[in-house]
Design an enzyme around this catalytic site. Structure first.
Site, PDB file in Angstrom:
ATOM      1  N   PHE A   1      -0.851  12.077  -3.602  1.00 36.79           N
ATOM      2  CA  PHE A   1      -0.927  11.047  -2.561  1.00 36.79           C
ATOM      3  C   PHE A   1      -0.113   9.801  -2.915  1.00 36.79           C
ATOM      4  O   PHE A   1       0.381   9.116  -2.031  1.00 36.79           O
ATOM      5  CB  PHE A   1      -2.385  10.653  -2.320  1.00 36.79           C
ATOM      6  CG  PHE A   1      -3.245  11.839  -1.986  1.00 36.79           C
ATOM      7  CD1 PHE A   1      -3.229  12.386  -0.719  1.00 36.79           C
ATOM      8  CD2 PHE A   1      -4.041  12.437  -2.969  1.00 36.79           C
ATOM      9  CE1 PHE A   1      -4.006  13.507  -0.422  1.00 36.79           C
ATOM     10  CE2 PHE A   1      -4.807  13.551  -2.674  1.00 36.79           C
ATOM     11  CZ  PHE A   1      -4.787  14.093  -1.405  1.00 36.79           C
TER      12      PHE A   1
ATOM     13  N   PHE B   1       0.860  -1.189   0.000  1.00 37.19           N
ATOM     14  CA  PHE B   1       0.000   0.000   0.000  1.00 37.19           C
ATOM     15  C   PHE B   1       0.891   1.231   0.000  1.00 37.19           C
ATOM     16  O   PHE B   1       1.698   1.431   0.887  1.00 37.19           O
ATOM     17  CB  PHE B   1      -0.865  -0.052   1.271  1.00 37.19           C
ATOM     18  CG  PHE B   1      -2.009   0.933   1.327  1.00 37.19           C
ATOM     19  CD1 PHE B   1      -3.309   0.515   1.046  1.00 37.19           C
ATOM     20  CD2 PHE B   1      -1.798   2.254   1.697  1.00 37.19           C
ATOM     21  CE1 PHE B   1      -4.385   1.401   1.135  1.00 37.19           C
ATOM     22  CE2 PHE B   1      -2.870   3.152   1.769  1.00 37.19           C
ATOM     23  CZ  PHE B   1      -4.168   2.715   1.489  1.00 37.19           C
TER      24      PHE B   1
ATOM     25  N   GLY C   1       0.055   5.091  -1.712  1.00 36.02           N
ATOM     26  CA  GLY C   1      -0.876   6.157  -1.396  1.00 36.02           C
ATOM     27  C   GLY C   1      -2.317   5.673  -1.279  1.00 36.02           C
ATOM     28  O   GLY C   1      -3.191   6.417  -0.846  1.00 36.02           O
ATOM     29  N   GLY C   2      -2.571   4.441  -1.667  1.00 31.14           N
ATOM     30  CA  GLY C   2      -3.941   3.929  -1.597  1.00 31.14           C
ATOM     31  C   GLY C   2      -4.857   4.550  -2.632  1.00 31.14           C
ATOM     32  O   GLY C   2      -6.070   4.623  -2.460  1.00 31.14           O
ATOM     33  N   THR C   3      -4.283   5.009  -3.753  1.00 33.62           N
ATOM     34  CA  THR C   3      -5.081   5.729  -4.756  1.00 33.62           C
ATOM     35  C   THR C   3      -5.587   4.833  -5.874  1.00 33.62           C
ATOM     36  O   THR C   3      -6.124   5.337  -6.862  1.00 33.62           O
ATOM     37  CB  THR C   3      -4.250   6.866  -5.382  1.00 33.62           C
ATOM     38  OG1 THR C   3      -3.086   6.289  -5.982  1.00 33.62           O
ATOM     39  CG2 THR C   3      -3.836   7.879  -4.337  1.00 33.62           C
TER      40      THR C   3
ATOM     41  N   TYR D   1      -9.109   8.807 -22.754  1.00 33.58           N
ATOM     42  CA  TYR D   1      -9.574   8.828 -21.371  1.00 33.58           C
ATOM     43  C   TYR D   1     -11.030   9.257 -21.391  1.00 33.58           C
ATOM     44  O   TYR D   1     -11.356  10.360 -21.854  1.00 33.58           O
ATOM     45  CB  TYR D   1      -8.721   9.821 -20.589  1.00 33.58           C
ATOM     46  CG  TYR D   1      -8.905   9.823 -19.094  1.00 33.58           C
ATOM     47  CD1 TYR D   1      -8.053   9.100 -18.271  1.00 33.58           C
ATOM     48  CD2 TYR D   1      -9.905  10.578 -18.492  1.00 33.58           C
ATOM     49  CE1 TYR D   1      -8.183   9.126 -16.893  1.00 33.58           C
ATOM     50  CE2 TYR D   1     -10.053  10.604 -17.107  1.00 33.58           C
ATOM     51  CZ  TYR D   1      -9.188   9.874 -16.317  1.00 33.58           C
ATOM     52  OH  TYR D   1      -9.321   9.903 -14.950  1.00 33.58           O
TER      53      TYR D   1
ATOM     54  N   ARG E   1     -15.823  14.452  -8.641  1.00 35.56           N
ATOM     55  CA  ARG E   1     -16.416  13.121  -8.799  1.00 35.56           C
ATOM     56  C   ARG E   1     -17.118  12.695  -7.503  1.00 35.56           C
ATOM     57  O   ARG E   1     -18.252  12.209  -7.502  1.00 35.56           O
ATOM     58  CB  ARG E   1     -15.290  12.127  -9.145  1.00 35.56           C
ATOM     59  CG  ARG E   1     -15.704  10.708  -9.470  1.00 35.56           C
ATOM     60  CD  ARG E   1     -15.725   9.751  -8.268  1.00 35.56           C
ATOM     61  NE  ARG E   1     -14.565   9.737  -7.403  1.00 35.56           N
ATOM     62  CZ  ARG E   1     -13.651   8.779  -7.345  1.00 35.56           C
ATOM     63  NH1 ARG E   1     -13.771   7.725  -8.133  1.00 35.56           N
ATOM     64  NH2 ARG E   1     -12.656   8.848  -6.492  1.00 35.56           N
TER      65      ARG E   1
ATOM     66  N   ILE F   1       7.586  -6.997  -3.473  1.00 38.24           N
ATOM     67  CA  ILE F   1       7.399  -5.636  -2.955  1.00 38.24           C
ATOM     68  C   ILE F   1       8.604  -4.819  -3.395  1.00 38.24           C
ATOM     69  O   ILE F   1       9.742  -5.103  -2.998  1.00 38.24           O
ATOM     70  CB  ILE F   1       7.321  -5.626  -1.419  1.00 38.24           C
ATOM     71  CG1 ILE F   1       6.386  -6.722  -0.879  1.00 38.24           C
ATOM     72  CG2 ILE F   1       6.932  -4.233  -0.943  1.00 38.24           C
ATOM     73  CD1 ILE F   1       4.943  -6.519  -1.127  1.00 38.24           C
TER      74      ILE F   1
ATOM     75  N   GLY G   1       2.249  10.001 -16.188  1.00 39.20           N
ATOM     76  CA  GLY G   1       1.862  11.313 -15.694  1.00 39.20           C
ATOM     77  C   GLY G   1       1.475  12.279 -16.803  1.00 39.20           C
ATOM     78  O   GLY G   1       1.663  11.997 -17.990  1.00 39.20           O
TER      79      GLY G   1
END
Lengths: 526, 526
Positions: B198, B126, B128-130, B447, B386, B263, B211
């Protein structure tokens, strides 16, 4: 290609007086050429192909494309490294494939693999046969026979997507064939390794080739968009999208897999319009450190050259001494650098102008365009000279590596010391030349040329020096090969390169795609 | 981050009057916001961590860094996709990891894996958990418990090699932390995905992130030079040289492996000097086809922009309608394109000038710099809107793909038709917006943003639309994900993406590096 030398037999050359004098003075080598061998008189190991296998292969590709004749087998007996050529001087039977098979297309390659798996026959994919690491050696491993799969008939332009800038070729298309097929559409690939004239697109992909214009057009792995690959366990078509986040990039497992995971049959590459203009510019730097610093500055700038090279003091000096023979380059001492810039006229000139300012600020002296043009003119000729030196009683061999800019001087010093130390100890002091021929923002390649007198057993002599160099490369943090691939010769260092767990991963992939181990035994994976 | 929404809780926003009016008019959604849930009142599944495992984990990372408290478990209960947030509205017990473990360094990660293998505990890395694809869901698979390995403490700059232009970070370093650490040396990474604020460098590598400045600085997989990765079967350090021909590039197996192979603990990335100057320029094109053609021309030219984007007519129009809310972009209709050029002042201006000539020749009308600056100002804000739309009774979700330039229009049409067809059939007609945000010489990303009214069961409603879109992407030759990764949500399409044999290869690698299957069960590999 000649069976026991690089390239076209008619290009074989004698030594010039200057070369002969230099050889005698520097290395004590007389320079008298050994006579050439008569190919027809060479004995081959007997073909072990059974008639059942021969019949099945003929059904797969047509009887006209399964060859067991002496000449064809001899010409597929291996690659073109100095050890390869030394082995071909042996008067005993030469190792050769039991048959040479020439598939016409993807489906025939799949059919051949099915036959070979059923008959327990090893399969060695063969493009131009230019390997210098034993990559196309006809090793049967623990199987009954070995077939060399010559992809030369698969040399068509299969698809051209001008809008997306991609072209799909059969894997057996050679460098010149690809450039000619593209030139008909005003396009170019831009991949010019020293093997360009003979090597194939499938081979470029399978060995992670890098060409002399890599600064401008990238390595071949950068150029490859998509490919089809046949394995004994099935086939794969990878790389449909220009980029993806759908997990690991499996293309990168098959690029560089040297035929041990599958046979690449069709390759889709990025192409670009033929350049309108090329700016040539040579430079002199006071020493290698200053030149490397200048190249780094340029490689980290936005104004990328197409070609960017730097010879060290020894290579520059030797080329100067032989200048009349290699095209007239006559730098003023120090280290010679070559730059070219391709593109539309205004763009190429603008980039060259900004680069010139950078290189001048870094201590470079402009030498004009002539030495750069001379380099380009002779850039595919070095292997012919290597062969002549071999016949003249010298060893002339190359090896290469890469590392970060920070580690470059240390790596160069370590490898040079290992080679000179080893060969001096063997009683054959060596000239060790070095150049940078591939640059990246984060580092560069180092390409070493070693010239010394042959001992009584030159194969053992060179293998000892090669082992010392490989150990020095690994100890000094370089990669065991920047663009020659692994084959048989670099296999001892693969565990150091990717770790024991990396080797275990390669073996696991191998067992999945080639459970019977028929693909190119003895290569790549320790 | 908030447990049930994107980003910082204090950034939660209401709908503006314009947004509310548009929602009501276009989708029949009232726009009244549901109340927020009280995190403390949420029930979690009970922790299944045994005291023996807890003790062993405490020995590995220190007792202070093994957490089983309600708040920490809740904040690690998954990612941030719309389905994730819809699931968090469920009043029943929420799925959560049995513990959250925070290692300090590479060696502690290895120690945690040893403990988890011994105790048959699943490990979910885990950053940033994004994740918006279910990539950090705490799935135990067939194991006894699941530990989420939060890498947030591993956020240091471990090494900086200014000469080679590389920096080594702990895998838990966030985007802003990395940029700040580099800025102290006048350097930048240049990786700005929407998750930038994040997400972590380890996560960027593990998910093949791309990016918003990818046109200029490349995808994250281009930036990664080296990394260390720990697996239950041992560890690997890959990528010592800037380039290599030593067989398959095993880095590319671990980049994009989403924690199922190992990892990633330390990442070495290419960095560059902070740009001296940025040229902003917005453009209007009459329609999407003209705009895409113009972007292609620029992406295939040597004058690469840093950012290159194109909104379709619908996205341009909606942004125009909401202009007062998102920073004042007011294009004149058609399709809005954004370009930025970074570098030294003269270089950036020169490239921008040549690009402007190309875009003008391709039918573009220059809109000045303001819309480009407005885009940059608001570029990380869309997820907050959102979330508000979700609370207001609408679904607002995104999905993305990529293909060649030749296939771009077909893919866009296919996906749009699948989404609009599916949602109309469900009784909730949708707005489908599209933009190009990543360009390559050979193709581009697409997108899609989908906005519609929620049905009574919005999770099932969206999963149906997502399935239709994924099937359409695969059928039309796109990749199932260009930069969101696979996780749990794109797993159904992996066999279509890499073939059954490709899946078999992934499973073989998995069995080698993670024989007990403890790493991130249920993700990536079908």
């Amino acid at each position: 290609m000649a069976w026991d030398a690089w390239g076209l037999p008619e290009r074989r050359q004698d030594l010039s007086d200057a070369q002969r004098a230099l050889l005698t003075a520097a290395l004590g080598v007389s320079g008298d050429l050994q006579p050439e061998r008569d190919a027809a008189a060479v004995t081959l190991t007997e073909s072990a192909l059974t008639s059942a296998a021969s019949t099945a292969l003929a059904e797969a590709v047509g009887a006209d494309h399964v060859h067991t004749d002496h000449d064809r087998r001899l010409r597929h007996s291996g690659g073109k490294s100095t050890p390869d050529l030394l082995r071909r001087k042996d008067s005993g039977p030469q190792q050769a494939p039991d048959a040479v098979v020439e598939p016409a297309d993807h489906d025939q390659v799949a059919a051949v693999l099915t036959v070979c798996a059923a008959h327990r026959i090893a399969v060695v994919p063969f493009g131009g046969g230019t390997s210098v690491v034993g990559g196309v050696d006809p090793e049967p491993g623990d199987l009954t026979a070995v077939v060399t799969l010559d992809l030369g008939r698969m040399n068509a332009l299969l698809d051209l997507d001008v809008e997306s800038g991609t072209a799909t070729f059969g894997a057996g298309t050679t460098g010149p064939q690809a450039e000619q097929l593209l030139a008909e559409h005003g396009l170019s690939l831009g991949h010019f390794p020293q093997s360009f004239q003979f090597a194939t697109l499938g081979g470029f992909a399978a060995t992670r080739s890098s060409g002399q214009a890599s600064a401008g057009y990238g390595r071949f792995d950068d150029m490859v968009q998509r490919f089809r690959v046949v394995t004994p366990a099935g086939e794969l078509a990878l790389g449909q999208a220009p980029a993806s986040a759908a997990g690991p990039d499996l293309r990168e497992l098959f690029i560089g897999s040297e035929g041990v995971f599958g046979i690449i049959t069709e390759v889709t590459v990025r192409v670009h319009p033929e350049p309108e203009h090329t700016v040539y510019q040579a430079w002199s730097f006071p020493d290698f450190a200053a030149g490397a610093h200048a190249l780094r500055t340029l490689a980290q700038s936005p104004d990328k050259p197409t070609v960017l090279r730097l010879s060290d003091e020894a290579e520059t000096g030797l080329n100067l001494a032989l200048a009349s023979d290699i095209g007239g380059a006559a730098p003023t001492g120090g280290c010679l650098a070559i730059t070219t810039f391709e593109g539309d006229r205004a763009g190429a000139q603008a980039r060259a102008g900004r680069a010139a300012a950078l290189l001048t600020a870094a201590g470079g002296t402009a030498l004009g365009e002539q030495p750069a043009r001379a380099w380009e003119h002779g850039r595919f000729d070095a292997p012919y000279l290597r062969d002549t030196l071999l016949r003249a009683g010298a060893i002339a061999e190359t090896l290469e590596t890469a590392t970060t800019w920070q580690n470059l001087a240390h790596l160069r010093q370590s490898v040079t010391a290992a080679l000179t130390g080893n060969l001096t100890a063997q009683g054959t002091p060596a000239l060790v030349l070095c150049h940078i021929s591939h640059t990246y923002p984060t580092g560069a390649s180092l390409y070493f040329t070693v010239v010394c007198a042959q001992s009584e057993d030159p194969l053992t002599q060179w293998m000892s020096a090669k082992r010392a160099a490989g150990d020095a490369i690994v100890a000094a943090g370089g990669t065991i090969t920047h663009h020659h691939a692994v084959g048989r010769d670099h296999r001892p260092w693969m565990a150091a390169e990717v770790g024991e767990l990396g080797v275990a991963v390669l073996r696991a992939v191998k067992n999945t795609v080639d459970p019977d181990g028929i693909l190119n035994p003895g290569k790549l994976i320790p």
